[in-house]
Design a protein around this motif. Structure first.
Motif, PDB file in Angstrom:
ATOM      1  N   LYS A   3       0.829  -1.204   0.000  1.00 34.22           N
ATOM      2  CA  LYS A   3       0.000   0.000   0.000  1.00 34.22           C
ATOM      3  C   LYS A   3       0.863   1.252   0.000  1.00 34.22           C
ATOM      4  O   LYS A   3       0.571   2.231  -0.692  1.00 34.22           O
ATOM      5  N   TRP A   4       1.954   1.205   0.786  1.00 31.26           N
ATOM      6  CA  TRP A   4       2.856   2.344   0.794  1.00 31.26           C
ATOM      7  C   TRP A   4       3.471   2.562  -0.584  1.00 31.26           C
ATOM      8  O   TRP A   4       3.615   3.703  -1.049  1.00 31.26           O
ATOM      9  N   SER A   5       3.853   1.484  -1.246  1.00 28.51           N
ATOM     10  CA  SER A   5       4.449   1.586  -2.578  1.00 28.51           C
ATOM     11  C   SER A   5       3.458   2.155  -3.581  1.00 28.51           C
ATOM     12  O   SER A   5       3.809   3.009  -4.406  1.00 28.51           O
ATOM     13  N   TRP A   6       2.205   1.694  -3.522  1.00 32.30           N
ATOM     14  CA  TRP A   6       1.177   2.217  -4.444  1.00 32.30           C
ATOM     15  C   TRP A   6       0.927   3.694  -4.170  1.00 32.30           C
ATOM     16  O   TRP A   6       0.813   4.498  -5.105  1.00 32.30           O
ATOM     17  N   THR A   7       0.875   4.066  -2.889  1.00 35.06           N
ATOM     18  CA  THR A   7       0.646   5.475  -2.543  1.00 35.06           C
ATOM     19  C   THR A   7       1.799   6.355  -3.023  1.00 35.06           C
ATOM     20  O   THR A   7       1.582   7.440  -3.587  1.00 35.06           O
ATOM     21  N   HIS A   8       3.017   5.883  -2.831  1.00 39.53           N
ATOM     22  CA  HIS A   8       4.187   6.665  -3.249  1.00 39.53           C
ATOM     23  C   HIS A   8       4.229   6.813  -4.772  1.00 39.53           C
ATOM     24  O   HIS A   8       4.542   7.897  -5.282  1.00 39.53           O
ATOM     25  N   LYS A   9       3.908   5.753  -5.473  1.00 41.33           N
ATOM     26  CA  LYS A   9       3.977   5.788  -6.934  1.00 41.33           C
ATOM     27  C   LYS A   9       3.016   6.813  -7.512  1.00 41.33           C
ATOM     28  O   LYS A   9       3.416   7.690  -8.287  1.00 41.33           O
ATOM     29  N   ILE A  14       1.431  12.143  -9.901  1.00 43.67           N
ATOM     30  CA  ILE A  14       0.451  13.223 -10.057  1.00 43.67           C
ATOM     31  C   ILE A  14       1.043  14.570  -9.665  1.00 43.67           C
ATOM     32  O   ILE A  14       0.937  15.557 -10.409  1.00 43.67           O
ATOM     33  N   CYS A  15       1.687  14.627  -8.491  1.00 43.57           N
ATOM     34  CA  CYS A  15       2.154  15.934  -8.019  1.00 43.57           C
ATOM     35  C   CYS A  15       3.379  16.416  -8.785  1.00 43.57           C
ATOM     36  O   CYS A  15       3.584  17.621  -8.911  1.00 43.57           O
ATOM     37  N   THR A  16       4.189  15.488  -9.325  1.00 43.76           N
ATOM     38  CA  THR A  16       5.401  15.901 -10.030  1.00 43.76           C
ATOM     39  C   THR A  16       5.082  16.734 -11.264  1.00 43.76           C
ATOM     40  O   THR A  16       5.795  17.694 -11.587  1.00 43.76           O
ATOM     41  N   LEU A  17       4.017  16.417 -11.967  1.00 47.41           N
ATOM     42  CA  LEU A  17       3.641  17.179 -13.161  1.00 47.41           C
ATOM     43  C   LEU A  17       3.372  18.635 -12.820  1.00 47.41           C
ATOM     44  O   LEU A  17       3.831  19.553 -13.506  1.00 47.41           O
ATOM     45  N   PHE A  18       2.653  18.868 -11.735  1.00 49.30           N
ATOM     46  CA  PHE A  18       2.303  20.239 -11.374  1.00 49.30           C
ATOM     47  C   PHE A  18       3.459  20.934 -10.662  1.00 49.30           C
ATOM     48  O   PHE A  18       3.608  22.157 -10.782  1.00 49.30           O
ATOM     49  N   MET A  19       4.285  20.187  -9.935  1.00 51.03           N
ATOM     50  CA  MET A  19       5.473  20.789  -9.351  1.00 51.03           C
ATOM     51  C   MET A  19       6.443  21.251 -10.436  1.00 51.03           C
ATOM     52  O   MET A  19       7.082  22.297 -10.322  1.00 51.03           O
ATOM     53  N   LEU A  20       6.545  20.481 -11.507  1.00 56.47           N
ATOM     54  CA  LEU A  20       7.381  20.888 -12.641  1.00 56.47           C
ATOM     55  C   LEU A  20       6.829  22.149 -13.279  1.00 56.47           C
ATOM     56  O   LEU A  20       7.580  23.056 -13.653  1.00 56.47           O
ATOM     57  N   MET A  21       5.496  22.222 -13.410  1.00 47.90           N
ATOM     58  CA  MET A  21       4.882  23.433 -13.956  1.00 47.90           C
ATOM     59  C   MET A  21       5.170  24.645 -13.084  1.00 47.90           C
ATOM     60  O   MET A  21       5.459  25.740 -13.582  1.00 47.90           O
ATOM     61  N   LEU A  22       5.104  24.468 -11.765  1.00 44.30           N
ATOM     62  CA  LEU A  22       5.397  25.578 -10.857  1.00 44.30           C
ATOM     63  C   LEU A  22       6.854  26.023 -10.970  1.00 44.30           C
ATOM     64  O   LEU A  22       7.149  27.224 -10.899  1.00 44.30           O
ATOM     65  N   CYS A  23       7.763  25.077 -11.145  1.00 39.51           N
ATOM     66  CA  CYS A  23       9.181  25.430 -11.307  1.00 39.51           C
ATOM     67  C   CYS A  23       9.416  26.189 -12.608  1.00 39.51           C
ATOM     68  O   CYS A  23      10.144  27.191 -12.633  1.00 39.51           O
ATOM     69  N   ILE A  24       8.791  25.727 -13.691  1.00 39.73           N
ATOM     70  CA  ILE A  24       8.998  26.361 -14.996  1.00 39.73           C
ATOM     71  C   ILE A  24       8.410  27.766 -15.020  1.00 39.73           C
ATOM     72  O   ILE A  24       9.005  28.700 -15.559  1.00 39.73           O
ATOM     73  N   THR A  25       7.220  27.936 -14.442  1.00 33.48           N
ATOM     74  CA  THR A  25       6.593  29.259 -14.449  1.00 33.48           C
ATOM     75  C   THR A  25       7.184  30.182 -13.382  1.00 33.48           C
ATOM     76  O   THR A  25       7.126  31.410 -13.528  1.00 33.48           O
ATOM     77  N   VAL A 161       8.832   3.538   2.181  1.00 36.55           N
ATOM     78  CA  VAL A 161       9.161   2.485   1.211  1.00 36.55           C
ATOM     79  C   VAL A 161      10.660   2.208   1.171  1.00 36.55           C
ATOM     80  O   VAL A 161      11.093   1.048   1.154  1.00 36.55           O
ATOM     81  N   TYR A 162      11.476   3.246   1.150  1.00 38.84           N
ATOM     82  CA  TYR A 162      12.908   3.070   0.896  1.00 38.84           C
ATOM     83  C   TYR A 162      13.759   3.031   2.161  1.00 38.84           C
ATOM     84  O   TYR A 162      14.921   2.628   2.099  1.00 38.84           O
ATOM     85  N   ALA A 163      13.223   3.455   3.302  1.00 39.94           N
ATOM     86  CA  ALA A 163      14.036   3.444   4.519  1.00 39.94           C
ATOM     87  C   ALA A 163      14.410   2.028   4.971  1.00 39.94           C
ATOM     88  O   ALA A 163      15.580   1.781   5.276  1.00 39.94           O
ATOM     89  N   PRO A 164      13.468   1.038   5.026  1.00 39.36           N
ATOM     90  CA  PRO A 164      13.855  -0.311   5.490  1.00 39.36           C
ATOM     91  C   PRO A 164      14.931  -0.969   4.644  1.00 39.36           C
ATOM     92  O   PRO A 164      15.920  -1.478   5.195  1.00 39.36           O
ATOM     93  N   PRO A 165      14.819  -0.993   3.285  1.00 38.04           N
ATOM     94  CA  PRO A 165      15.911  -1.623   2.525  1.00 38.04           C
ATOM     95  C   PRO A 165      17.240  -0.885   2.646  1.00 38.04           C
ATOM     96  O   PRO A 165      18.303  -1.514   2.638  1.00 38.04           O
ATOM     97  N   MET A 166      17.198   0.438   2.787  1.00 38.12           N
ATOM     98  CA  MET A 166      18.453   1.166   2.960  1.00 38.12           C
ATOM     99  C   MET A 166      19.100   0.848   4.307  1.00 38.12           C
ATOM    100  O   MET A 166      20.323   0.699   4.401  1.00 38.12           O
ATOM    101  N   GLN A 167      18.265   0.717   5.341  1.00 38.21           N
ATOM    102  CA  GLN A 167      18.823   0.347   6.639  1.00 38.21           C
ATOM    103  C   GLN A 167      19.428  -1.059   6.602  1.00 38.21           C
ATOM    104  O   GLN A 167      20.488  -1.308   7.180  1.00 38.21           O
ATOM    105  N   ALA A 168      18.736  -1.992   5.916  1.00 35.34           N
ATOM    106  CA  ALA A 168      19.274  -3.347   5.801  1.00 35.34           C
ATOM    107  C   ALA A 168      20.587  -3.350   5.026  1.00 35.34           C
ATOM    108  O   ALA A 168      21.534  -4.074   5.372  1.00 35.34           O
ATOM    109  N   LYS A 169      20.676  -2.532   3.986  1.00 32.18           N
ATOM    110  CA  LYS A 169      21.908  -2.466   3.206  1.00 32.18           C
ATOM    111  C   LYS A 169      23.048  -1.901   4.043  1.00 32.18           C
ATOM    112  O   LYS A 169      24.196  -2.383   3.978  1.00 32.18           O
ATOM    113  N   ILE A 170      22.743  -0.883   4.854  1.00 29.77           N
ATOM    114  CA  ILE A 170      23.782  -0.304   5.715  1.00 29.77           C
ATOM    115  C   ILE A 170      24.261  -1.330   6.737  1.00 29.77           C
ATOM    116  O   ILE A 170      25.464  -1.433   7.024  1.00 29.77           O
ATOM    117  N   ARG A 171      23.328  -2.132   7.294  1.00 28.16           N
ATOM    118  CA  ARG A 171      23.730  -3.160   8.257  1.00 28.16           C
ATOM    119  C   ARG A 171      24.605  -4.214   7.605  1.00 28.16           C
ATOM    120  O   ARG A 171      25.586  -4.684   8.189  1.00 28.16           O
TER     121      ARG A 171
END
Length: 211
Positions: A3-9, A14-25, A161-171
């Motif tokens: 569910k976290w992965s679906w929410t993040h995706k 959706i928000c990246t398209l409009f954030m890019l528009m805000l940066c360009i304008t 989503v990415y914190a647990p695998p990064m922590q495992a990789k660091i360990r």
């Protein structure tokens, strides 16, 4: 985690398209004064001696109303970047939408009318409308606010989503480094002994030149 992965995706997409528009304008708006000066000419205020008192506000408003008959003054604006001119915002009536007002430039010292530029068709004005409400008024502002909330959701879900695998990789890296033990010090390098010249006792290196 799914569910976290679906929410993040989807929140990111959706928000990246409009954030890019805000940066360009938003980028041209940083240099809006320089862009306007390059694209549009304006009447300069009269050169007056230092210490000349400013014109009365009544005279400034009267000049703006005389230059724009049928218009009602709404606001007086002081521009810190142009202290020799005052801006009067006028509209069709006192209850008119301020977004439809016209800006009248008045000489701040003589009270004379300078110009009334139509800024609605300027490049910077179009960028400003896209940046603030996407030409949709209050619904557009609320929609962009919703995109800001989605951006926060994307950040939080990305951490989940990415914190647990990064922590495992660091360990794993820490365990691998501890298993190898401390690093051995580097071995000292030995330089070839220099030859000693006869008679003088001066040490020198000998090089042979080939023709």
């Amino acid at each position: 985690m799914r569910k976290w992965s679906w929410t993040h995706k989807w929140s990111s997409i959706i928000c990246t398209l409009f954030m890019l528009m805000l940066c360009i304008t938003g980028l041209p708006l940083i240099f809006h004064e320089q862009i306007d000066d390059l694209q549009h000419d304006q009447v300069e205020a009269a050169v007056v001696p230092e210490g000349t008192p400013p014109a009365s506000l009544d005279r400034v408003v009267a000049s703006a109303v005389a230059a724009m008959p049928g218009q009602v003054p709404h606001f007086l604006i002081w521009d810190r970047d142009d202290p020799n001119a005052m801006l009067v915002s006028v509209g069709r009536s006192i209850d008119a939408n301020p977004d439809d007002n016209r800006i009248v430039r008045i000489d701040a010292h003589t009270g004379a009318y300078l110009d009334a530029p139509d800024v609605t068709g300027r490049f910077t004005s179009i960028m400003l409308k896209l940046h603030t409400d996407m030409f949709a008024g209050l619904p557009g502002k609320l929609f962009l606010g919703l995109m800001g909330i989605l951006f926060c959701v994307a950040v939080v879900s990305g951490i989940a989503v990415y914190a647990p695998p990064m922590q495992a990789k660091i360990r794993r890296l820490s365990c691998r480094a501890s298993a190898r033990g401390p690093l051995a010090p580097p071995k000292p390098r030995t330089l070839p002994a220099a030859s000693k010249s006869r008679g003088t006792g001066v040490r020198h290196d000998t090089f042979r030149l080939h023709g």
